[in-house]
Design a protein around this motif. Sequence first.
Motif, PDB file in Angstrom:
ATOM      1  N   MET A  48      24.379  57.429   5.849  1.00 28.54           N
ATOM      2  CA  MET A  48      24.991  56.104   5.799  1.00 28.54           C
ATOM      3  C   MET A  48      24.235  55.179   6.755  1.00 28.54           C
ATOM      4  O   MET A  48      24.606  55.040   7.913  1.00 28.54           O
ATOM      5  CB  MET A  48      26.470  56.203   6.166  1.00 28.54           C
ATOM      6  CG  MET A  48      27.287  54.998   5.743  1.00 28.54           C
ATOM      7  SD  MET A  48      29.021  55.158   6.226  1.00 28.54           S
ATOM      8  CE  MET A  48      29.506  56.607   5.296  1.00 28.54           C
ATOM      9  N   LYS A  49      23.177  54.557   6.243  1.00 28.10           N
ATOM     10  CA  LYS A  49      22.303  53.766   7.100  1.00 28.10           C
ATOM     11  C   LYS A  49      22.483  52.262   6.933  1.00 28.10           C
ATOM     12  O   LYS A  49      22.186  51.495   7.847  1.00 28.10           O
ATOM     13  CB  LYS A  49      20.840  54.135   6.828  1.00 28.10           C
ATOM     14  CG  LYS A  49      20.502  55.584   7.132  1.00 28.10           C
ATOM     15  CD  LYS A  49      19.060  55.888   6.808  1.00 28.10           C
ATOM     16  CE  LYS A  49      18.720  57.342   7.110  1.00 28.10           C
ATOM     17  NZ  LYS A  49      17.301  57.651   6.776  1.00 28.10           N
ATOM     18  N   ASN A  50      22.954  51.839   5.754  1.00 32.00           N
ATOM     19  CA  ASN A  50      23.013  50.406   5.467  1.00 32.00           C
ATOM     20  C   ASN A  50      24.264  50.100   4.652  1.00 32.00           C
ATOM     21  O   ASN A  50      24.355  50.464   3.475  1.00 32.00           O
ATOM     22  CB  ASN A  50      21.749  49.989   4.710  1.00 32.00           C
ATOM     23  CG  ASN A  50      21.578  48.490   4.644  1.00 32.00           C
ATOM     24  OD1 ASN A  50      22.452  47.735   5.023  1.00 32.00           O
ATOM     25  ND2 ASN A  50      20.424  48.059   4.147  1.00 32.00           N
ATOM     26  N   ILE A  51      25.234  49.427   5.255  1.00 29.60           N
ATOM     27  CA  ILE A  51      26.541  49.192   4.640  1.00 29.60           C
ATOM     28  C   ILE A  51      26.642  47.746   4.153  1.00 29.60           C
ATOM     29  O   ILE A  51      26.321  46.809   4.889  1.00 29.60           O
ATOM     30  CB  ILE A  51      27.678  49.478   5.633  1.00 29.60           C
ATOM     31  CG1 ILE A  51      27.638  50.946   6.078  1.00 29.60           C
ATOM     32  CG2 ILE A  51      29.033  49.156   5.014  1.00 29.60           C
ATOM     33  CD1 ILE A  51      28.647  51.279   7.165  1.00 29.60           C
ATOM     34  N   LEU A  52      27.103  47.565   2.921  1.00 31.38           N
ATOM     35  CA  LEU A  52      27.342  46.232   2.363  1.00 31.38           C
ATOM     36  C   LEU A  52      28.836  45.942   2.360  1.00 31.38           C
ATOM     37  O   LEU A  52      29.636  46.780   1.940  1.00 31.38           O
ATOM     38  CB  LEU A  52      26.801  46.139   0.936  1.00 31.38           C
ATOM     39  CG  LEU A  52      27.122  44.837   0.184  1.00 31.38           C
ATOM     40  CD1 LEU A  52      26.450  43.642   0.857  1.00 31.38           C
ATOM     41  CD2 LEU A  52      26.702  44.932  -1.281  1.00 31.38           C
ATOM     42  N   VAL A  53      29.205  44.731   2.802  1.00 26.48           N
ATOM     43  CA  VAL A  53      30.608  44.310   2.820  1.00 26.48           C
ATOM     44  C   VAL A  53      30.748  43.005   2.038  1.00 26.48           C
ATOM     45  O   VAL A  53      30.564  41.917   2.579  1.00 26.48           O
ATOM     46  CB  VAL A  53      31.122  44.105   4.259  1.00 26.48           C
ATOM     47  CG1 VAL A  53      32.627  43.807   4.245  1.00 26.48           C
ATOM     48  CG2 VAL A  53      30.827  45.317   5.121  1.00 26.48           C
ATOM     49  N   PRO A  54      31.060  43.072   0.727  1.00 28.42           N
ATOM     50  CA  PRO A  54      31.371  41.851  -0.016  1.00 28.42           C
ATOM     51  C   PRO A  54      32.743  41.336   0.420  1.00 28.42           C
ATOM     52  O   PRO A  54      33.696  42.111   0.517  1.00 28.42           O
ATOM     53  CB  PRO A  54      31.399  42.300  -1.478  1.00 28.42           C
ATOM     54  CG  PRO A  54      30.784  43.670  -1.481  1.00 28.42           C
ATOM     55  CD  PRO A  54      31.076  44.255  -0.142  1.00 28.42           C
ATOM     56  N   THR A  55      32.867  40.043   0.693  1.00 26.57           N
ATOM     57  CA  THR A  55      34.137  39.523   1.225  1.00 26.57           C
ATOM     58  C   THR A  55      34.430  38.130   0.710  1.00 26.57           C
ATOM     59  O   THR A  55      33.516  37.331   0.484  1.00 26.57           O
ATOM     60  CB  THR A  55      34.124  39.514   2.760  1.00 26.57           C
ATOM     61  OG1 THR A  55      35.352  38.973   3.239  1.00 26.57           O
ATOM     62  CG2 THR A  55      32.955  38.689   3.301  1.00 26.57           C
ATOM     63  N   ILE A  86      29.312  50.851   0.315  1.00 26.06           N
ATOM     64  CA  ILE A  86      29.934  49.535   0.128  1.00 26.06           C
ATOM     65  C   ILE A  86      31.391  49.618   0.554  1.00 26.06           C
ATOM     66  O   ILE A  86      32.107  50.542   0.165  1.00 26.06           O
ATOM     67  CB  ILE A  86      29.852  49.077  -1.341  1.00 26.06           C
ATOM     68  CG1 ILE A  86      28.388  48.909  -1.770  1.00 26.06           C
ATOM     69  CG2 ILE A  86      30.599  47.753  -1.542  1.00 26.06           C
ATOM     70  CD1 ILE A  86      28.212  48.559  -3.239  1.00 26.06           C
ATOM     71  N   VAL A  87      31.832  48.656   1.352  1.00 27.94           N
ATOM     72  CA  VAL A  87      33.230  48.573   1.771  1.00 27.94           C
ATOM     73  C   VAL A  87      33.739  47.182   1.428  1.00 27.94           C
ATOM     74  O   VAL A  87      33.112  46.175   1.790  1.00 27.94           O
ATOM     75  CB  VAL A  87      33.395  48.807   3.286  1.00 27.94           C
ATOM     76  CG1 VAL A  87      34.875  48.784   3.670  1.00 27.94           C
ATOM     77  CG2 VAL A  87      32.762  50.128   3.700  1.00 27.94           C
ATOM     78  N   THR A  88      34.853  47.109   0.733  1.00 31.62           N
ATOM     79  CA  THR A  88      35.420  45.806   0.393  1.00 31.62           C
ATOM     80  C   THR A  88      36.933  45.907   0.309  1.00 31.62           C
ATOM     81  O   THR A  88      37.493  46.997   0.402  1.00 31.62           O
ATOM     82  CB  THR A  88      34.827  45.279  -0.925  1.00 31.62           C
ATOM     83  OG1 THR A  88      35.186  43.900  -1.101  1.00 31.62           O
ATOM     84  CG2 THR A  88      35.343  46.072  -2.116  1.00 31.62           C
TER      85      THR A  88
END
Length: 277
Positions: free
Chosen positions: A1-8, A108-110
Amino acid sequence: MKNILVPTDFSDNCDKAAKLAIKIATLFKSEIHFLHQLHTPVDWVKLDKEKESNYPDTLAAIGDAKSKLRALDMEAEHRGLKSRTFLQFVSDNQAIVEHSHDFHHDFIVTGSKGIQKEFLSKLLGSNAQKIIRNTRVPILVVKENEVIFPFKNIAFVSDFKEDISNAFKTVEEISKKCNSKIHLLNINTTTDFNSVEDGLEPIKDFIKHFPNLENYQMHVYSETNVESGIQKFEESIDVDLIVMYTHSRKGLSSMFSKSIAEDVTNHSKKPVMTVHL
């Protein structure tokens, strides 16, 4: 888990998801990216600077979005994280997928309240299949319930009939970092006609591939469908995260079809993570 995207969209649940993502990034020492999509009345990228003043409401919305993105960026940097922010002048699921692919996000966390709410209704509603099928990274969706992190109890839901080792490795990694207990859940539906003992056998065979796995418990629930089985399990065990897997293979009779994963994500109040096989 090196690069996390958070669409918000900066709603309460998306803010909750952003805070969770920052905590996860801190634990895993990951880079974190915050993405906001803004629909504009014209093609804003190609609009002449002189004409921007003709759209004061859009200018105000852009300023507000940049300010909120900067606040998230500063919160992440305060934790010692490498952080970036992105403002897209589109409202499109495929744009999220393409952005994630271009920047090599592996998580990805949203946040979403479900199919009746506007932001990511496309993700969790009628267009959910597009995101889940086209995105090959785990997606964690934060819902109404309070998020407990580090996760104490993780439910990994499967029929354990196919090779799901790669999907489980992500769960095992999170569990080790959080010192969580993993609940291996097999749900017997009316089409299975399995006894509890029969339902435990595939789980026992599965964990043979993970000889170092210690903090776990096996469960078999008999219900008419997967969704009701997960709901009953949630009522008996206070889980902090539900994990299901998905795949692109067609013609499978597996209970873990895209539609079922979407339904569980839509209707559970607990955080739900889908992992692509």
